[in-house]
Design a protein around this motif. Structure first.
Motif, PDB file in Angstrom:
ATOM      1  N   GLU A  89     -18.481  -7.278  20.812  1.00 11.17           N
ATOM      2  CA  GLU A  89     -19.434  -7.786  19.978  1.00 11.17           C
ATOM      3  C   GLU A  89     -19.651  -9.281  20.351  1.00 11.17           C
ATOM      4  O   GLU A  89     -20.792  -9.778  20.328  1.00 11.17           O
ATOM      5  CB  GLU A  89     -18.926  -7.559  18.544  1.00 11.17           C
ATOM      6  CG  GLU A  89     -20.182  -8.037  17.755  1.00 11.17           C
ATOM      7  CD  GLU A  89     -20.066  -8.209  16.175  1.00 11.17           C
ATOM      8  OE1 GLU A  89     -18.939  -7.271  15.684  1.00 11.17           O
ATOM      9  OE2 GLU A  89     -20.915  -8.347  15.479  1.00 11.17           O
ATOM     10  N   ASP A 156     -14.806  -3.677  18.805  1.00  9.01           N
ATOM     11  CA  ASP A 156     -15.472  -4.357  17.835  1.00  9.01           C
ATOM     12  C   ASP A 156     -14.277  -4.979  17.080  1.00  9.01           C
ATOM     13  O   ASP A 156     -13.321  -4.726  16.362  1.00  9.01           O
ATOM     14  CB  ASP A 156     -16.097  -3.228  16.466  1.00  9.01           C
ATOM     15  CG  ASP A 156     -16.878  -4.302  15.564  1.00  9.01           C
ATOM     16  OD1 ASP A 156     -16.757  -5.516  15.537  1.00  9.01           O
ATOM     17  OD2 ASP A 156     -17.909  -3.584  14.890  1.00  9.01           O
ATOM     18  N   ASP A 159     -14.821  -5.542  12.471  1.00  5.93           N
ATOM     19  CA  ASP A 159     -15.983  -4.650  11.901  1.00  5.93           C
ATOM     20  C   ASP A 159     -15.978  -4.848  10.619  1.00  5.93           C
ATOM     21  O   ASP A 159     -15.052  -4.583   9.618  1.00  5.93           O
ATOM     22  CB  ASP A 159     -15.939  -3.356  12.457  1.00  5.93           C
ATOM     23  CG  ASP A 159     -17.197  -2.329  11.945  1.00  5.93           C
ATOM     24  OD1 ASP A 159     -18.217  -2.986  12.159  1.00  5.93           O
ATOM     25  OD2 ASP A 159     -16.791  -1.584  11.167  1.00  5.93           O
ATOM     26  N   GLY A 160     -17.414  -5.043  10.058  1.00  4.32           N
ATOM     27  CA  GLY A 160     -17.392  -5.488   8.484  1.00  4.32           C
ATOM     28  C   GLY A 160     -16.947  -6.848   8.225  1.00  4.32           C
ATOM     29  O   GLY A 160     -16.224  -6.993   7.243  1.00  4.32           O
ATOM     30  N   TRP A 329     -20.158  -0.264  19.868  1.00  2.00           N
ATOM     31  CA  TRP A 329     -19.014  -0.715  18.958  1.00  2.00           C
ATOM     32  C   TRP A 329     -18.810  -0.515  17.558  1.00  2.00           C
ATOM     33  O   TRP A 329     -17.756  -0.479  16.932  1.00  2.00           O
ATOM     34  CB  TRP A 329     -18.693  -2.080  19.343  1.00  2.00           C
ATOM     35  CG  TRP A 329     -19.903  -3.100  18.984  1.00  2.00           C
ATOM     36  CD1 TRP A 329     -19.727  -3.284  17.562  1.00  2.00           C
ATOM     37  CD2 TRP A 329     -20.649  -3.865  19.643  1.00  2.00           C
ATOM     38  NE1 TRP A 329     -21.013  -4.500  17.721  1.00  2.00           N
ATOM     39  CE2 TRP A 329     -21.257  -4.433  18.982  1.00  2.00           C
ATOM     40  CE3 TRP A 329     -20.552  -4.061  21.317  1.00  2.00           C
ATOM     41  CZ2 TRP A 329     -22.291  -5.488  19.505  1.00  2.00           C
ATOM     42  CZ3 TRP A 329     -21.709  -4.760  21.972  1.00  2.00           C
ATOM     43  CH2 TRP A 329     -22.622  -5.500  20.636  1.00  2.00           C
ATOM     44  N   ASP A 330     -19.995  -0.240  16.721  1.00  2.00           N
ATOM     45  CA  ASP A 330     -19.919  -0.012  15.315  1.00  2.00           C
ATOM     46  C   ASP A 330     -19.590   1.528  15.059  1.00  2.00           C
ATOM     47  O   ASP A 330     -19.379   1.811  13.998  1.00  2.00           O
ATOM     48  CB  ASP A 330     -21.295  -0.370  14.802  1.00  2.00           C
ATOM     49  CG  ASP A 330     -21.185  -1.957  14.611  1.00  2.00           C
ATOM     50  OD1 ASP A 330     -20.240  -2.528  14.292  1.00  2.00           O
ATOM     51  OD2 ASP A 330     -22.431  -2.285  14.641  1.00  2.00           O
TER      52      ASP A 330
HETATM   53 MG   LIG Z   1     -19.226  -3.948  13.865  1.00  2.00          MG
END
Ligand SMILES: [Mg+2]
Ligand SMILES: Nc1ncnc2c1ncn2[C@@H]1O[C@H](COP(=O)(O)OS(=O)(=O)O)[C@@H](OP(=O)(O)O)[C@H]1O
Ligand SMILES: [Mg+2]
Ligand SMILES: [Mg+2]
Length: 393
Positions: A89, A156, A159-160, A329-330
């Motif tokens: 990312e 990622d 993530d979040g 990647w999510d």
């Molecule tokens: Mg993500």
């Protein structure tokens, strides 16, 4: 006789495929989780200014860049940089600006603080600390654009990130794609609570847990790394390595399975926390129509995929606004873990997600639907079709 031995050897070989890759990926994600835990503590206690805004106003932190540098360095070291191609990312654009010197320094420090622990995780660390240039190189080496052929990793790093900076749920997600197929996925979920009921305590999670328990008590225990290899029919979680432990594979791994609940009235449905990331009003209409009675479980990050894979929830849906393109990647790591744990993940048209078209999930039909079983999945696909045209999405 000879033929039979050959066949036995071949059939043994299939489950072992990607075992070195899985082993390294799990150790690298374990290290990344420990890095993130340290940075999140420093954000929560506000001892440092480690949160930045990206051009699209989304947050990015020292942890995002540091995990990307660390995982990239570890993969290159383990497999040879000429063999490692990574889609990830973050990029180095912000870091090379004149006013980013302090930020970059913090990242180099965080990466080295993490890599020095590599031997405890059974990986080789650098002989001397990485220099700024090495760290920048490791981040920017993740410049693969994916595609239909060959092998590449998908990362990622955090993530979040929004959940991360709020002291809430987040994940570290690493997957390996070969010829367009996700062949292994590893998902680090450092704040996943021991008691699944605590998943819904957004924002207040840390404060509630720390008030109820002392950090040494058993219920403080949280977090795991989930992982699966495509076609193995198995998905696993293992606890995060504690500060005084040395990693020994498989580190008390436990198999996980999706829930057997197929009655919508008893099922739990999860979705993104932010309305901007998925239409809460569309899913509210759907949920009503299908007969899902429980309140939606709104959780940041791919922790939602982990919740389905380990049977703590039955449905995950994400309907981004028109024009938003989901990135590989999510989803890559979460999808293979749910599938191997026995679940089903498709777009709203019932097609498997296509990881072979570059960094985006091109051709995705409306949204993503992940379920513990085919019956629930079927009901949801039908309900989406029935209500889509009258929605404003
Ligand atoms: Mg993500
Ligand atoms: N507008 C829009 N629509 C849909 N999705 C978006 C959008 N913007 C960002 N993203 C991506 O969503 C990732 C976070 O997804 P979540 O499910 O965790 O959402 S939420 O934070 O719980 O609301 C988030 O991942 P991270 O950047 O790694 O946190 C983004 O890749
Ligand atoms: Mg991220
Ligand atoms: Mg981001």
């Amino acid at each position: 006789m000879e033929d039979q031995r050959d066949m036995d050897f071949q059939s043994c070989e299939i489950p072992d495929k990607y075992s070195k890759e899985l082993d390294v990926a799990v150790r690298a994600v374990q290290m990344a989780c420990s890095l993130c835990q340290r940075v999140q503590e420093s954000i929560i206690s506000k001892t440092s200014d480690v949160v930045q805004s990206k051009e699209d106003n989304s947050p990015v932190t020292v942890a995002d860049w540091s995990v990307q540098a660390t995982v990239s360095w570890l993969l290159s070291e383990s497999f040879g940089s000429e063999n490692v191609s990574i889609v990830a990312e973050e990029d180095v654009q912000t870091l090379t600006k004149a006013d980013s010197a302090g930020l970059l320094e913090a990242i180099v420090r965080t990466v080295n603080r993490c890599l020095v622990e590599a031997p405890r995780f059974g990986l080789k660390g650098p002989e001397t600390g990485l220099r700024t240039l090495d760290v920048l190189k490791s981040i920017s080496r993740c410049n693969s654009i994916g595609g239909p052929s060959g092998r590449f990793w998908v990362l990622d790093p955090v993530d979040g990130t929004l959940g991360f900076v709020r002291g809430d749920q987040y994940a570290v997600a690493l997957a390996l794609i070969e010829d367009g197929e996700v062949v292994l996925g590893v998902l680090g979920c450092p704040n996943y609570p021991l008691k699944k009921e605590w998943l819904s305590y957004q924002h207040r999670y840390y404060r509630i847990v720390s008030k109820l328990t002392s950090p040494t008590s058993e219920s403080w225990d949280k977090g795991f790394v989930a992982y699966a290899r495509k076609g193995s029919g198995e998905a696993w979680t293992q606890p995060l390595l504690k500060d005084d432990q040395v990693f020994v594979w498989p580190n008390s791994a436990m198999p996980i399975k999706v829930s057997s609940i197929d009655n919508p009235a008893l099922a739990t449905f999860c979705e993104p926390v932010e309305k901007a990331n998925s239409s809460h009003s569309f899913t509210a209409g759907l949920v009503h129509g299908i007969g899902l009675r429980n309140q939606p479980l709104r959780v940041y990050s791919m922790v939602k995929y982990a919740a389905i894979a380990r049977g703590d929830a039955e449905v995950f849906m994400k309907f981004a606004r028109a024009g938003y393109k989901e990135k590989i990647w999510d989803h890559a790591a979460g999808v293979v873990i749910i599938q191997e744990a026995g679940g089903v993940v498709t777009d709203a048209g019932g097609c498997l997600l296509d990881f072979s078209k570059g960094i985006y999930l091109e051709g995705l039909d409306r949204g993503i639907i992940a379920c513990s079983g085919a019956d629930l999945h079927d009901k949801i696909i039908k309900a989406v079709d029935a209500s889509w045209n009258s929605s404003s999405l």
